[in-house]
Write a protein that holds these residues in place. Structure first.
Motif, PDB file in Angstrom:
ATOM      1  N   MET A 578      94.884  31.685  67.131  1.00 36.14           N
ATOM      2  CA  MET A 578      94.919  32.431  67.061  1.00 36.14           C
ATOM      3  C   MET A 578      94.042  32.255  68.921  1.00 36.14           C
ATOM      4  N   GLU A 579      92.460  31.391  69.134  1.00 36.36           N
ATOM      5  CA  GLU A 579      92.074  30.542  70.299  1.00 36.36           C
ATOM      6  C   GLU A 579      92.811  30.251  70.907  1.00 36.36           C
ATOM      7  N   ARG A 581      96.141  30.730  72.244  1.00 32.81           N
ATOM      8  CA  ARG A 581      96.538  31.909  72.050  1.00 32.81           C
ATOM      9  C   ARG A 581      95.928  32.487  73.720  1.00 32.81           C
ATOM     10  N   ARG A 582      95.004  33.238  73.264  1.00 30.17           N
ATOM     11  CA  ARG A 582      93.673  33.457  74.078  1.00 30.17           C
ATOM     12  C   ARG A 582      93.488  32.872  75.601  1.00 30.17           C
ATOM     13  N   LYS A 583      93.362  31.273  75.263  1.00 24.56           N
ATOM     14  CA  LYS A 583      93.469  29.711  76.106  1.00 24.56           C
ATOM     15  C   LYS A 583      94.225  30.346  77.121  1.00 24.56           C
ATOM     16  N   GLU A 586      94.852  33.353  79.511  1.00 25.09           N
ATOM     17  CA  GLU A 586      94.091  32.914  80.661  1.00 25.09           C
ATOM     18  C   GLU A 586      94.082  32.356  81.747  1.00 25.09           C
TER      19      GLU A 586
END
Length: 616
Positions: A578-579, A581-583, A586
């Motif tokens: 999940m982390e 994916r967020r990065k 971005e």
């Protein structure tokens, strides 16, 4: 010490001791092979003798009646040699000649033929009767026919030789007769009523449904699989699957039903329900064409059918990958059509968004590192990787692939077929590749720690490695590798890019029309409130071109995650999917859902297709 043939037959209760004594007396008086004498005296059948000899010597047995032998192969051995040793050449693959022999222990025959042909001889067992019949047939010269379709020539000739229903005389196997039989295949258009054109005899013993406690008569099954209606039905199925653009044919037996379905644009459609009594002959016919063992009904088998046929005034080569699976009420057969003409090697036409394609091209051009393509079965991963290889395929580059199976042959690329039964798996192939001075390596699939470890080491030592995994999206691929046992710092330093993909259906251009969708619905699937009112949504009304489905053809959705320095740092410290994916978002990653929304904006697909294959 191994037992003699007669002793084996007595031990297996196939003949009695008295029958063996009579046969040996006959042999002493008249000469000849014991197996042939037992058959002539009516004590056992040819099939029994070949099966026992096959087990005794560990050599495969075959039924020569089911083979059509090329004239070029027949010419490798003279008729005199064939008669002298009671042998028949079957096929030539590279430097290996497959030879049907009545006695596979005859080393003099094998050595003589090796010397005469300069080929390695691979013996198989066939009955002496069938070998003599084949010698008379192929060396006599009376059965050579010229027909548009070599693969169907044998069946067409036999259909032309039949008397009765079709009005041909027994000796009417002329070129015109064979071509007429072939023309029926061209003109046939498969529909649920096609069985009205075929005649089935319910009283014929060969078509009886075999129950669990019944003995299987292989000879009767083989004869039934060659019956004209069965042959024609299989031919029509194969050709019509191509005409309809099907990717798979499913042949499915049930307790009181027998169903055939085509997968077209990713969706299965019922095509026909043949009579239950044709189940075993039809499945056996497919297994014979795939060179599979029709006697083995308990284990899954894999084979291939390659045929050449004229369809719609064009000569086409069809290649089917065949898989059989034992089910409760018989064997299910799935045929995957590998159509070279559908192989899209131009990456610009696969459906990439412009920025995603730029990232993918940039990373496959790197001299080393790993490129991973992920997605479920049937999502187009192989097509994407072949497209990448085609773009990299130059005379200065050594490209090696390990595939299971090799779906398409690509010129200039060294492709290796995996064979687990002899220990040739992905890990073993990769080790060998590293001694073959490769520039680029493709591994069909990373399934275990051993394969992943060798692939990553190759990527870290100056090779570009392309491979696939089964994961839901690009970021979760990192977690999958770590869970396999690969150290996070190795993953971070070796992986260049990860691409997840799906295939969705395109709207039929012939019946495309606008569709009203409330703004709230568009916002719910991912469009912004600002752009939702201006989005035009389309759908297919349904027409003859798309079989009233509203869809015709498929296109890819792509999520391309380039492993940047920021992502590498997160991977090394063990960040979650999940982390990551967020990065990645971005850093500009387009997700599968966003790729789908782009296709909706362009009027290529529908909301239903995108929602079915992606998540927010």
């Amino acid at each position: 010490m191994s037992l003699k043939l007669g002793e084996l037959l007595v031990r297996e209760n196939l003949i009695t001791s008295d029958q063996l004594r009579d046969a040996l007396d006959h042999q002493r008086a008249n000469g000849g092979r014991l197996g042939s004498i037992l058959v002539r005296l009516g004590m056992v059948s040819d099939d029994v003798i070949t099966a026992v000899l096959s087990r005794k010597y560990g050599v495969p047995s075959i039924n020569l009646d089911l083979f059509h032998i090329d004239a070029e192969v027949v010419r490798l051995i003279s008729q005199d040699v064939a008669l002298k040793y009671s042998v028949m050449p079957l096929s030539k693959m590279g430097a290996t000649l497959t030879l049907a022999m009545a006695d596979p222990t005859n080393v003099f025959a094998i050595d003589d033929i090796k010397f005469m042909t300069s080929l390695t001889v691979e013996p198989v067992i066939a009955s002496e009767t069938s070998i003599q019949a084949a010698i008379g047939k192929y060396y006599g010269g009376s059965n050579q026919i010229d027909i548009f379709d070599e693969a169907f020539a044998f069946e067409a000739e036999k259909a032309a030789n039949k008397t009765g229903k079709n009005g041909h005389s027994k000796n009417g196997a002329s070129k015109n007769g064979a071509q007429a039989a072939g023309q029926k295949l061209h003109d046939a258009d498969l529909d649920p009523n096609i069985l009205e054109n075929f005649e089935f005899n319910d009283n014929e013993e060969a078509f009886e449904v075999v129950q669990d406690n019944e003995e299987i008569d292989l000879a009767a099954l083989a004869r039934a699989s060659e019956d004209a209606p069965v042959v024609r039905l299989v031919n029509v199925l194969l050709v019509d699957s191509l005409r309809r653009g099907a990717s798979d044919i499913h042949v499915e037996p049930y307790e009181k039903d027998f169903r055939i379905r085509f997968r077209i644009d990713g969706v299965l459609y019922d095509v026909m329900h043949p009579p239950l009594q044709i189940r075993d002959p039809l499945i056996s016919r497919l297994k014979i064409m795939s060179k599979l063992d029709i006697a083995e009904k308990r284990l899954p088998q894999d084979g291939r059918i390659k045929i050449k046929v004229r369809v719609d005034e064009r000569s086409r080569e069809l290649d089917f990958r065949v898989s059989t699976l034992p089910t409760l009420f018989g064997e299910k057969v799935v045929l995957r059509l590998l159509d070279k003409e559908k192989l899209m090697l131009d990456m610009t036409k696969l459906g990439f968004e412009e920025e995603s394609l730029e990232k993918f091209k940039r990373n496959i051009s790197n001299p080393y590192g790993m490129v991973l393509v992920t997605g479920p079965t049937g999502s187009g991963k192989t097509n994407t990787l072949y497209s990448a290889l085609q773009a990299l395929n130059t005379s200065e580059t050594n490209i090696m692939t390990a595939e299971d199976p090799v779906e398409f042959n690509l010129h200039g690329i060294n492709q290796v077929q995996m064979k687990e039964q002899i220990g040739l798996n992905f890990a073993a192939a990769l080790r060998s590749f590293l001694r073959q001075d490769p520039n680029i390596i493709l591994v069909g699939e990373i399934r275990d720690f051993e394969t992943a470890e060798i692939a990553i080491k190759a990527a870290l030592t100056g090779h570009l490695v392309l491979s696939t995994l089964h994961t839901n999206d690009a970021p979760s691929t990192i977690s999958r590798l770590v869970n396999m046992g690969i150290e996070p710092f190795l993953v971070a330093t070796s992986v260049n890019i990860i691409q997840a993909q799906r295939l969705i259906r395109k709207i039929c251009s012939n019946c495309k029309e606008k569709q009203h969708v409330p703004t709230e619905g568009l916002v719910e699937i991912g469009f912004t409130e600002a752009e939702a009112p201006s989005i035009e949504i389309f759908r297919g009304r349904g027409c003859k071109t798309c079989n009233n489905t509203g869809y015709k053809g498929r296109i890819g959705l792509y999520e391309v995650m380039e492993v940047t320095e920021e992502l590498r740092e997160l991977i090394i410290i063990g960040a979650s999917a999940m982390e990551l994916r967020r990065k990645a978002i971005e850093c500009g990653m387009i997700t599968l859902r966003e790729s789908g929304l782009c296709k909706i904006r362009q009027g290529i697909t529908t909301i239903e297709e995108v929602v079915k294959e992606t998540v927010l």
